[in-house]
Design a protein around this motif. Structure first.
Motif, PDB file in Angstrom:
ATOM      1  N   LEU A 185       0.911  -1.180  -0.050  1.00 17.43           N
ATOM      2  CA  LEU A 185      -0.032   0.040   0.022  1.00 17.43           C
ATOM      3  C   LEU A 185       0.848   1.182  -0.087  1.00 17.43           C
ATOM      4  O   LEU A 185       0.316   2.451  -0.024  1.00 17.43           O
ATOM      5  CB  LEU A 185      -0.910   0.005   1.250  1.00 17.43           C
ATOM      6  N   ILE A 186       1.985   1.287  -0.092  1.00 19.00           N
ATOM      7  CA  ILE A 186       3.243   2.260   0.019  1.00 19.00           C
ATOM      8  C   ILE A 186       3.454   2.391  -1.380  1.00 19.00           C
ATOM      9  O   ILE A 186       3.665   3.613  -2.061  1.00 19.00           O
ATOM     10  CB  ILE A 186       4.016   2.024   0.867  1.00 19.00           C
ATOM     11  N   SER A 187       4.012   1.413  -2.054  1.00 15.46           N
ATOM     12  CA  SER A 187       4.778   1.251  -3.433  1.00 15.46           C
ATOM     13  C   SER A 187       3.523   1.060  -4.342  1.00 15.46           C
ATOM     14  O   SER A 187       3.752   1.595  -5.710  1.00 15.46           O
ATOM     15  CB  SER A 187       5.983   0.408  -3.545  1.00 15.46           C
ATOM     16  N   GLY A 188       2.549   0.331  -4.151  1.00 17.56           N
ATOM     17  CA  GLY A 188       1.638  -0.175  -5.046  1.00 17.56           C
ATOM     18  C   GLY A 188       1.971  -1.348  -5.911  1.00 17.56           C
ATOM     19  O   GLY A 188       1.246  -1.747  -6.680  1.00 17.56           O
ATOM     20  N   ASP A 189       3.304  -2.103  -5.529  1.00 17.44           N
ATOM     21  CA  ASP A 189       3.482  -3.311  -6.071  1.00 17.44           C
ATOM     22  C   ASP A 189       2.854  -4.355  -5.530  1.00 17.44           C
ATOM     23  O   ASP A 189       2.259  -4.397  -4.531  1.00 17.44           O
ATOM     24  CB  ASP A 189       5.062  -3.634  -5.664  1.00 17.44           C
ATOM     25  N   THR A 190       2.611  -5.205  -6.670  1.00 17.75           N
ATOM     26  CA  THR A 190       1.580  -6.607  -6.202  1.00 17.75           C
ATOM     27  C   THR A 190       2.298  -7.780  -6.433  1.00 17.75           C
ATOM     28  O   THR A 190       3.222  -7.800  -7.516  1.00 17.75           O
ATOM     29  CB  THR A 190       0.290  -6.484  -7.097  1.00 17.75           C
ATOM     30  N   THR A 191       2.421  -8.748  -5.542  1.00 16.74           N
ATOM     31  CA  THR A 191       3.079  -9.874  -5.464  1.00 16.74           C
ATOM     32  C   THR A 191       2.228 -11.104  -5.279  1.00 16.74           C
ATOM     33  O   THR A 191       1.630 -11.174  -4.411  1.00 16.74           O
ATOM     34  CB  THR A 191       4.337  -9.887  -4.118  1.00 16.74           C
ATOM     35  N   ARG A 192       2.157 -12.033  -6.228  1.00 17.37           N
ATOM     36  CA  ARG A 192       1.570 -13.323  -6.053  1.00 17.37           C
ATOM     37  C   ARG A 192       2.111 -14.294  -4.953  1.00 17.37           C
ATOM     38  O   ARG A 192       3.512 -14.513  -5.186  1.00 17.37           O
ATOM     39  CB  ARG A 192       1.331 -14.163  -7.414  1.00 17.37           C
ATOM     40  N   VAL A 193       1.616 -14.512  -3.960  1.00 18.76           N
ATOM     41  CA  VAL A 193       2.103 -15.590  -2.898  1.00 18.76           C
ATOM     42  C   VAL A 193       1.385 -16.950  -3.147  1.00 18.76           C
ATOM     43  O   VAL A 193       2.163 -17.964  -2.469  1.00 18.76           O
ATOM     44  CB  VAL A 193       1.616 -14.963  -1.381  1.00 18.76           C
ATOM     45  N   SER A 194       0.507 -17.276  -3.726  1.00 19.48           N
ATOM     46  CA  SER A 194      -0.002 -18.695  -4.031  1.00 19.48           C
ATOM     47  C   SER A 194       0.574 -19.355  -5.343  1.00 19.48           C
ATOM     48  O   SER A 194       1.408 -18.627  -6.021  1.00 19.48           O
ATOM     49  CB  SER A 194      -1.525 -18.579  -3.927  1.00 19.48           C
ATOM     50  N   PRO A 195       0.557 -20.502  -5.373  1.00 19.56           N
ATOM     51  CA  PRO A 195       1.270 -21.160  -6.493  1.00 19.56           C
ATOM     52  C   PRO A 195       0.998 -20.703  -7.769  1.00 19.56           C
ATOM     53  O   PRO A 195       1.588 -21.112  -8.686  1.00 19.56           O
ATOM     54  CB  PRO A 195       0.747 -22.867  -6.152  1.00 19.56           C
ATOM     55  N   GLY A 196      -0.321 -20.212  -8.159  1.00 21.73           N
ATOM     56  CA  GLY A 196      -0.590 -19.892  -9.422  1.00 21.73           C
ATOM     57  C   GLY A 196      -1.439 -20.898  -9.990  1.00 21.73           C
ATOM     58  O   GLY A 196      -1.913 -20.080 -11.184  1.00 21.73           O
ATOM     59  N   HIS A 197      -1.662 -22.049  -9.777  1.00 19.23           N
ATOM     60  CA  HIS A 197      -2.610 -23.067 -10.324  1.00 19.23           C
ATOM     61  C   HIS A 197      -3.480 -23.469  -9.345  1.00 19.23           C
ATOM     62  O   HIS A 197      -3.286 -23.534  -8.089  1.00 19.23           O
ATOM     63  CB  HIS A 197      -1.930 -24.062 -10.913  1.00 19.23           C
ATOM     64  N   GLY A 198      -4.826 -24.051  -9.533  1.00 16.71           N
ATOM     65  CA  GLY A 198      -5.580 -24.537  -8.636  1.00 16.71           C
ATOM     66  C   GLY A 198      -6.513 -23.269  -8.352  1.00 16.71           C
ATOM     67  O   GLY A 198      -6.484 -22.136  -8.682  1.00 16.71           O
TER      68      GLY A 198
END
Length: 974
Positions: A96-109
Motif C-alpha cells: 500500500l506504499i509502493s503499489g507493487d503486487t506480488t503473487r504468494v499462491s502457487p498460481g494454479h488451482g
C-alpha cells in the motif's frame, strides 16, 4: 452427528451472495425511514458521513476481493482472478506504499481466504493446488465461461481445499491441514499463535445416514463448523456444532473473541455471532432475518461491521452493530450492487470492502472511517484511546479520538477533583508511560496532587428567627439558606434594615451616582437587599450598575457600611425562581465577617408588610431606577446560626518527562484538562434550559490536551528513532484547576526549579481554527517574535502574534514564575463555557495545523542546548485582577490560591505599573487600601472601583508576616 433437514441449502444461498443471478427480486433503492422495520428485520437508516474519500484500490482482472490488512496496515493480502492461464482466484499481496503486487499462491488451482501473520514473515491461504485434477477443472471452468448461456455461479466447496502457509514471496510453502474436506476461511490470532478456520471435515469423518447424508452430498457446506488450531496446524479443536453452515471466523484485536456467521437450520438466513476463543459464550448479535455474513470486529472490539441482504439479494449493503447486539444495526453503504467482505485497517481509521457492480465485476475499495460518528449512531461510549491504535504521527483521526474521549458524556465535564478526573488522568499517564516517558511528579510519579475547596454543604445547626414585636421562625432550605461565603457561627439579635438593591456605585463621566445606603444607618444591623439590579433602566445604565451588582460586591459594601449581615431576596417582580434545598458553592471569602443569607420572597414580603410597606410596589419603583430611601423594620430583630461544612478535594496534574541524554535544561508543553463539570465549577454560560447539563469542553480544553498527547507521542518516537536530534529534555503537563484559577499549574511552578524549564508552550482552546491561530504572550521573552516568524514560514500556518503575557490561562503561572511563555489559541466562540462546546464543533484538520506550528516552535527550542529565549518582564494590558471594565489600574497580578489568606496575596506587579513603582512584590498580602480593610478579593475589587485615579493613597500590606505601609498612585486606564 445428526442434523435436521434444510429447506434451502446454504450452497444455494452462497450462490446468491457470490453469483450474478438472484432468486429474490426486490426494489432495493426504495425510500427507507430513519429506523426501518420490515419483515426481514429492523435497522437504523440515519443520514451519516461514516465513509469519506472512498476510492478503488484494485483494477486488474474481472474480480478481486477479500482484502485483509497486515498488522502495520502497510500491506494487503487479497484474492483476484488475474493470473494468466488460470480462471480461478489466486492470492496476492499489495504494497500500500509502493503499489507493487506480488503473487504468494502457487498460481494454479483454486485459492481463497488469505491472511498475513503478525510477524510480517509469512501468510496463510486456502488452496486446491495439490488436487491431481487441477488442470481438468481449470479447462472445464474456461469451457463453461465460453458458453452463451452461463450456469448459475456458486461457490465451490471443493474437498481439496487445504490451508497452507508461505513467506511473503510465495516461497517455503507448508501444508497445515490434511483432512479431507473444505478447510478454508482462515485467519491468524493477533499474537500469531492460532488459526481460526471453517471446515466441513466432519461430513467426511463422521458416519452420516439418511437425510443428513443426502443433504451433505447436495450441499457440502451443510456440515461446516468453526475450528481453531495452532499456527503450525497442530492441536485442532472444534468450536461449533450447529445445524447449518458456520463460517468466516475472525478474531477480535485483543484475541479474546471470535465473530462469525451462522446459517439458520433451514439455510434461508444467516446471522452474526460472537464467542470466546475457546468456543464458550456463543451469542447472536444480529436478528435481521436475512443473509448477514462476513462480520469483522472494529479494532476496539466495541462493534462489528458486516454485509447483509436485508434490502434484497440484488443489493447487499454494509451495516455495523454493537458487539453485544443490544441496538439495531446501522446501515453504512447505499450503493447499487453488492457491498460486502468489509475489513478495518488496524488503526480503525479506514475501511476496505469488496464492491461488485451490476455487470458482475468486483474490486476492492477503501475509504476513511469515522469511528466517533459510528459510536454515536450505535449509542456507544467514546473509544478509549489506550485501546485504540494511536500512531506517533500527528493525525486528524487520533486527535478526534482524544477529543471525543475527553469530551464524552461519561467524563461529566471533567470537573477538578472529581472521580472522572481520576479516570482520564490515569489514562493519560498510562499512555505516556507506554511511550517511554517517565513521571515528573513527586517520587517519579506521573501525578501531582493539590488540595482545594471544592464545595459546601449545610451543617446540622442552621437557624433563622425574628424576635421582638414581630416574631417568626424560618425553616432552612425552605424559607432561607446560608450562602457559601457567609461567616459561620452564632449571630446575636440585631435590627433589620431594607436597602433596596444594596448597590453603591460612584458617579462617572456619563453615569450618575447610585447609592442604596444614602441616609441609611446600618451599623450593627442586618441589611435586606434585592438580588441582581434594577430591571427597567436603560441598557447603558444597566451595564454600568452591573459592575456593582454581584452579590460578593454587595456583601463588601454592606460590611464597609458596618452591617453585621446581609439578607438577599429575589423579590416578587424579579421572575427568578426560588432555589433552596441544594446549596451551591459560590466561592468562599477568607475570614469573612458578615453573615450572608438568602430569604424566600414570601418571607421577605411578610417582613416588609410589618413595616407598613409593599414589596411589590417598592420593587416596581426601584426597577424604574428611582432612588428610594431605606427603612428599618420596626421592632424586628434577627438572630441566626450559620453552619457550613466545606468539602476539600484533590486536583490532579499529570506531568511527564522525556529525558534526553546529556541535557541540562528543558522545554515544557502543557494544557489544562479540567472543565466546568455540570456548570458547578468555574463560570458557566449555559443558556436557559441547559442548566445542569454536562459542560463537556471539547474545544476548552480537550483540544489542547489532544495536542499535548499527540506531541508527547511524536517526540517520544522521535527520540527512539533519532535520539541525536533532541538537545533538551521535554516536559509535558496536563493541568487541573485552570477553570478555578490556574490552581494546578500554579502548584507545579512553586517547585519546578529543579527541572530547569527555559520555555513553556501552552495550548488552550485550539479547536476552532478558521483562518489563523493566535500566538500569545510573546512579550515574555526577547526572541519569541523572531522564532514565530520562522515558524510561520516553516509551517505555513497563518498566525497572529500578541505580546501581552498576562493571559487568563496556565501560561500566566509560568510567566509569573520567570519562565518565557507562548500560548496557542484559536479564538472564543458562542459555545464557550456551555454544554454546546461539543466534539462535533471542533475543526480537527485545524487542530492538526495548529500542532504543526507548535511542533515547529518546539523543534527550534530543543534544537540547541542553549536557551533560545530570555525572560522579559513587561507591563500588562491593565486588565487582570482589576477587571476589564474597571476605570482604575494598579498593575497587581493575583495569586489564585487565596485559601486561608486574610487579605489579597499577589504574585507580582506588571512592569512600570503603579504597583511596581510603589514597591509591591511577589507574595505580598494587601490588608488595607484607600482606607478600606481588605479581607478578600471582593473587598479589593470594590475598593478599586471607588478610589480616585492620579491621587496618592495608602496601601497596607504584610510582607513575610511583617506589616508595611506603601504609598501608591492609581492610574486612569488608557
Amino acid at each position: 452427528m445428526k442434523k435436521v433437514k434444510v429447506l434451502l441449502t446454504s450452497a444455494c444461498i452462497f450462490s446468491l451472495i457470490s453469483g450474478l443471478v438472484a432468486c429474490q427480486m426486490k426494489d432495493t433503492k426504495s425510500a427507507v425511514s430513519k429506523s426501518e422495520t420490515a419483515a426481514t428485520g429492523a435497522f437504523s437508516n440515519e443520514p451519516h458521513t461514516l465513509l469519506g474519500e472512498a476510492r478503488q484500490l484494485t483494477f486488474t482482472g474481472p474480480k478481486s476481493g477479500e482484502g485483509y490488512f497486515s498488522p502495520d496496515g502497510k500491506k494487503m493480502i487479497f484474492q483476484s482472478e488475474r493470473e494468466p492461464g488460470n480462471p480461478f482466484y489466486q492470492m496476492y499481496i499489495l504494497d500500500l506504499i509502493s503499489g507493487d503486487t506480488t503473487r504468494v499462491s502457487p498460481g494454479h488451482g483454486k485459492t481463497t481466504c488469505g491472511w498475513i501473520h503478525p510477524s510480517m514473515k509469512k501468510v496463510l491461504y486456502s488452496s486446491t493446488h495439490l488436487d491431481p485434477e487441477t488442470k481438468k477443472k481449470t479447462q472445464e471452468e474456461y469451457d463453461n465461461r465460453k458458453k452463451a448461456v452461463k450456469a448459475r455461479y456458486s461457490w465451490s466447496f471443493d474437498d481439496n481445499y487445504d490451508i497452507f502457509s508461505s513467506d511473503l514471496n510465495g516461497k517455503n510453502i507448508q501444508r497445515l491441514t490434511r483432512e479431507k474436506g473444505y478447510d478454508a476461511e482462515g485467519s491468524y490470532s493477533p499474537d500469531g499463535q492460532w488459526i481460526a478456520f471453517a471446515s466441513n471435515r466432519a461430513g467426511y469423518t463422521e458416519k452420516l445416514e439418511g437425510e443428513d447424508k443426502k443433504l451433505f452430498e447436495q450441499d457440502p457446506s451443510y456440515m461446516m463448523d468453526i475450528y481453531i488450531m495452532k499456527a503450525d496446524g497442530t492441536e485442532v479443536k472444534r468450536l461449533t456444532d450447529s445445524k447449518g453452515y458456520d463460517g468466516g471466523p475472525f478474531f477480535s484485536a485483543d484475541g479474546k473473541k471470535i465473530t462469525w456467521r451462522r446459517f439458520s437450520p433451514n439455510g434461508s438466513t444467516a446471522e452474526i455471532f460472537t464467542m470466546n476463543v475457546d468456543g464458550s459464550d456463543q451469542k447472536q448479535v444480529t436478528k435481521l432475518k436475512s443473509m448477514s455474513w462476513a462480520p469483522y470486529f472494529h479494532p476496539s472490539g466495541d462493534y462489528i461491521i458486516f454485509g447483509s441482504s436485508v434490502l434484497g439479494y440484488h443489493n447487499f449493503e454494509l451495516f455495523i452493530v454493537d458487539a453485544e447486539g443490544k441496538e439495531a444495526p446501522v446501515r453504512v453503504t447505499s450503493d447499487e450492487g453488492f457491498d460486502g467482505l468489509p475489513v478495518f485497517t488496524p488503526d480503525g481509521n479506514s475501511l476496505s470492502w469488496t464492491h461488485r457492480n451490476e455487470k458482475g465485476d468486483s474490486q476492492i475499495f477503501i475509504a476513511k472511517w469515522d469511528d466517533a460518528q459510528a459510536r454515536k449512531l450505535l449509542g456507544l461510549s467514546a473509544q478509549d484511546p489506550a485501546a485504540g491504535s494511536l500512531t506517533p504521527e500527528v493525525k486528524v483521526e487520533d486527535i478526534k479520538k482524544w477529543v471525543y474521549y475527553l469530551a464524552s458524556p461519561e467524563l461529566q465535564g471533567r470537573g477538578t477533583g472529581t472521580g472522572e478526573e481520576k479516570i482520564y488522568t490515569a489514562k493519560l499517564a498510562q499512555l505516556l508511560k507506554s511511550w517511554g516517558l517517565t513521571g515528573a511528579g513527586p517520587n517519579g510519579s506521573f501525578f501531582e496532587t493539590f488540595e482545594f475547596t471544592s464545595g459546601v454543604g449545610l451543617g446540622a445547626a442552621n437557624s433563622l428567627e425574628v424576635v421582638g414585636s414581630f416574631k417568626k421562625k424560618y425553616t432552612v432550605s425552605k424559607d432561607f439558606e446560608p450562602v457559601s461565603f457567609s461567616k459561620t457561627g452564632d449571630f446575636r439579635e440585631a435590627p433589620v434594615v431594607f436597602a433596596g438593591y444594596g448597590i453603591k456605585a460612584p458617579a462617572s463621566d456619563k453615569e450618575a451616582e447610585y447609592n442604596s445606603y444614602k441616609g441609611l444607618d446600618v451599623k450593627g444591623k442586618w441589611v435586606m437587599v434585592l438580588s441582581d439590579l434594577p430591571a427597567n433602566v436603560s441598557p447603558q445604565r444597566r451595564h454600568y450598575l452591573n459592575l456593582y451588582s454581584r452579590l460578593q460586591h454587595k456583601v463588601t459594601v454592606a460590611k464597609n457600611e458596618g452591617a453585621v449581615g446581609i439578607i438577599v431576596t429575589n423579590g416578587p417582580e424579579s421572575g427568578l425562581p426560588e432555589k433552596f434545598g441544594k446549596i451551591k458553592f459560590e466561592g468562599s471569602l477568607s475570614e469573612s465577617t458578615l453573615g450572608v443569607l438568602r430569604l424566600s420572597t414570601s418571607a421577605a414580603q411578610e417582613m416588609i408588610r410589618y413595616a407598613g410597606q409593599d414589596l411589590i410596589k417598592l420593587q416596581m419603583k426601584l426597577d424604574k431606577g428611582e432612588m428610594l430611601e431605606g427603612f428599618v423594620i420596626p421592632s424586628a430583630y434577627i438572630k441566626a446560626q450559620v453552619d457550613l461544612q466545606f468539602q476539600k478535594a484533590q486536583g490532579i496534574n499529570v506531568v511527564a518527562k522525556l529525558a534526553v541524554v546529556g541535557a541540562d535544561s528543558a522545554v515544557m508543553i502543557g494544557a489544562h484538562g479540567d472543565h466546568l463539570g455540570h456548570g458547578q465549577f468555574g463560570s458557566s454560560l449555559a443558556k436557559t434550559g441547559e442548566a445542569g447539563k454536562a459542560h463537556v469542553g471539547a474545544d476548552d480544553n480537550a483540544s489542547g490536551v489532544a495536542g499535548v498527547m499527540e506531541l508527547a507521542h511524536y517526540y517520544a518516537n522521535l527520540k527512539a528513532s533519532k535520539p541525536g536530534l533532541l538537545k533538551k529534555n521535554i516536559y509535558f503537563g496536563i493541568w487541573s484547576g485552570e477553570e478555578l484559577g490556574n490552581l494546578g499549574s500554579s502548584h507545579f511552578t512553586k517547585n519546578m526549579a529543579k527541572h530547569n524549564i527555559t520555555a513553556y508552550i501552552n495550548m488552550d482552546m485550539i479547536g476552532r481554527f478558521k483562518d489563523r491561530v493566535f500566538v500569545q504572550g510573546l512579550g515574555s521573552a526577547d526572541n519569541w517574535t523572531r522564532l514565530a516568524e520562522e515558524v510561520g514560514v516553516r509551517s505555513a500556518v497563518p498566525m497572529i502574534v500578541q505580546e501581552d503575557p498576562y493571559l487568563p490561562t496556565d501560561s500566566l503561572a509560568f510567566y509569573l514564575a520567570g519562565v518565557p511563555t507562548a500560548n496557542f489559541f484559536t479564538g472564543s466562540h458562542a459555545e464557550y463555557h456551555s454544554p454546546r462546546d461539543i466534539p462535533e464543533m471542533v475543526n480537527y484538520e485545524g487542530v492538526a495545523r495548529v500542532l504543526t506550528a507548535v511542533r515547529s516552535l518546539t523543534d527550534l527550542l530543543v534544537d540547541s542546548k542553549l536557551p533560545m529565549v530570555k525572560y522579559v518582564k513587561v507591563a500588562g494590558a491593565q486588565n487582570r485582577l482589576e477587571g476589564r471594565s474597571f476605570r482604575v489600574y494598579l498593575g497587581t497580578v493575583p495569586d489564585y490560591s487565596q485559601e486561608g489568606v486574610k487579605g489579597v496575596r499577589i504574585s507580582g506587579a506588571s512592569k512600570d505599573s503603579p504597583a511596581e513603582k510603589a514597591g509591591l512584590k511577589d507574595k505580598d498580602i494587601i490588608t488595607e487600601f484607600g482606607g478600606t480593610k481588605i479581607e478578600n478579593l471582593y473587598d479589593y475589587v470594590y475598593t478599586l472601583q471607588s478610589v480616585k485615579p492620579n491621587q496618592e493613597t495608602i496601601m497596607k500590606i504584610l510582607r513575610d508576616g511583617k506589616p508595611l505601609e506603601l504609598k501608591i498612585t492609581p492610574k486612569l486606564k488608557e
